[in-house]
Scaffold this motif. Structure first.
Motif, PDB file in Angstrom:
ATOM      1  N   GLU A 192       0.741  -1.264   0.049  1.00  0.00           N
ATOM      2  CA  GLU A 192       0.130  -0.102   0.223  1.00  0.00           C
ATOM      3  C   GLU A 192       0.890   1.462  -0.006  1.00  0.00           C
ATOM      4  N   LEU A 220       0.284   4.117  -1.620  1.00  0.00           N
ATOM      5  CA  LEU A 220      -0.337   5.186  -2.299  1.00  0.00           C
ATOM      6  C   LEU A 220       0.528   6.284  -2.681  1.00  0.00           C
ATOM      7  N   GLN A 225       0.407  -1.330  -5.338  1.00  0.00           N
ATOM      8  CA  GLN A 225      -0.949   0.381  -5.528  1.00  0.00           C
ATOM      9  C   GLN A 225       0.170   1.317  -6.164  1.00  0.00           C
ATOM     10  N   TYR A 257      -7.986   2.251  -9.929  1.00  0.00           N
ATOM     11  CA  TYR A 257      -9.197   3.283  -8.828  1.00  0.00           C
ATOM     12  C   TYR A 257      -9.640   4.516  -9.689  1.00  0.00           C
ATOM     13  N   ALA A 270      -9.032   3.652  -2.731  1.00  0.00           N
ATOM     14  CA  ALA A 270      -7.848   2.004  -3.131  1.00  0.00           C
ATOM     15  C   ALA A 270      -7.877   0.372  -2.333  1.00  0.00           C
ATOM     16  N   ASP A 294      -9.293  -3.021  -4.431  1.00  0.00           N
ATOM     17  CA  ASP A 294      -8.173  -4.049  -4.235  1.00  0.00           C
ATOM     18  C   ASP A 294      -8.957  -4.688  -3.692  1.00  0.00           C
TER      19      ASP A 294
END
Length: 313
Positions: free
Chosen positions: A49, A51, A87, A94, A201, A205
């Motif tokens: 993760e 992001l 991500q 997204y 997100a 996912d």
């Protein structure tokens, strides 16, 4: 990239954020997630993760993968061996979900505080989940919005939270009911700099990767209702949620941000079996401190043994 699992198979996941070394609390959550899925004969996924580029560091990501393996926690697909499990590689997915929400009238532009917008890319920490009720941006006229855009102010985008009771039958804490609109408020789903936010997100996912079991710290239980609603709104099936107790220290929940005891220190001082044994004792899986491998705990794993109270260390 293969995202879906075999039909009917239980699928769990590790989903750390590479903002620091894993600490003891992360290891407890990871151990419980791994034991949960392995005791069901299921498949484990590793998702990164990452992001927020300002908070993510590839060196921490590599260290996390190495430390999980050191602890005896393996996975069947995901980062780093498979493409598309970070991500930062999934922006197009997204964007697709974001456009769907906009088309359904479920998202609106927001010009509220910059600090909240920047924090939105990461999983919320204690103190960052206060209800954001009654955002005035949702009531702006089109003329007001156009004036802000003309002045060069880019908005974040928020989710119109559903005004309905959403029920979560948590596998450890039982029934949890929340009305997101009244109790949690509208969350950011895309920051003003274009970075997609955690709540959107993680929902996309979990849906796209076929996750059926989400095990994580109980501080994220309040996020489960809106994630369930988002997944179902986007046409998916929400996973079963099972939240775990937190390890706490003098400053509250252990955190990478607070420099809590991390795996770099642990690996210098202790064997993996010692750490697993300590975690098993602390959470209630074993009644005494003794070295044990993660694999040895699988046959005896049960959520009924795990304490519901947070654990002071």
């Amino acid at each position: 990239m293969t995202e879906k699992s075999t039909a009917g198979q239980a699928v769990g996941r590790f989903a750390p954020s590479p903002s620091g070394y894993l600490h003891l609390g992360n290891l407890l959550s990871a151990l419980l997630a791994w034991l949960d899925i392995r005791s069901l004969g299921g498949e484990m996924v590793f998702r990164l993760e990452d992001l927020d580029p300002a908070r993510s560091d590839p060196a921490f990501a590599e260290a996390m993968a190495e430390d999980l393996r050191w602890l005896g926690l393996d996975w069947d697909r995901g980062w780093p061996q498979d493409p598309g499990y970070a991500q930062s590689e999934r922006t197009a997915l997204y964007e697709e979900a974001f456009q769907t929400l906009k088309e359904q009238g479920l998202a609106y532009p927001c010009w509220c505080s910059r600090s909240k917008r920047l924090a939105a890319a990461s999983a919320p920490h204690p103190g960052e989940q206060e209800a954001d009720l009654g955002c005035r941006c949702s009531r702006m006229s089109q003329a007001e919005r156009e004036a802000l855009l003309k002045a060069g102010r880019n908005p974040a985008w928020k989710l119109n939270s559903p005004d309905q009771d959403i029920r979560i039958n948590d596998g450890h804490y039982g029934l949890f009911i929340q009305n997101p609109a009244r109790e949690a408020g509208d969350c950011i789903i895309r920051r003003s700099d274009g970075v997609y936010a955690y709540q959107l997100a993680v929902s996309v996912d979990d849906m796209r990767m076929g996750i059926t079991r989400v095990v994580r710290g109980r501080d994220l239980l309040a996020s489960a209702p809106r994630q369930k609603w988002l997944i179902e709104t986007l046409g998916g099936r929400a996973p079963d949620y099972c939240h775990s107790p937190l390890l706490t220290g003098d400053k509250g929940k252990l955190s990478k941000r607070l420099g809590s005891l991390n795996t770099r220190t642990l690996r210098q001082e202790r064997r993996a079996e010692d750490v697993v044994g300590e975690l098993a004792f602390l959470c209630g899986l074993r009644d005494r401190r003794e070295a044990v491998s993660a694999k040895e705990l699988i046959p005896e794993f049960s959520w009924e043994k795990v304490t519901k109270e947070d654990i002071a260390v």
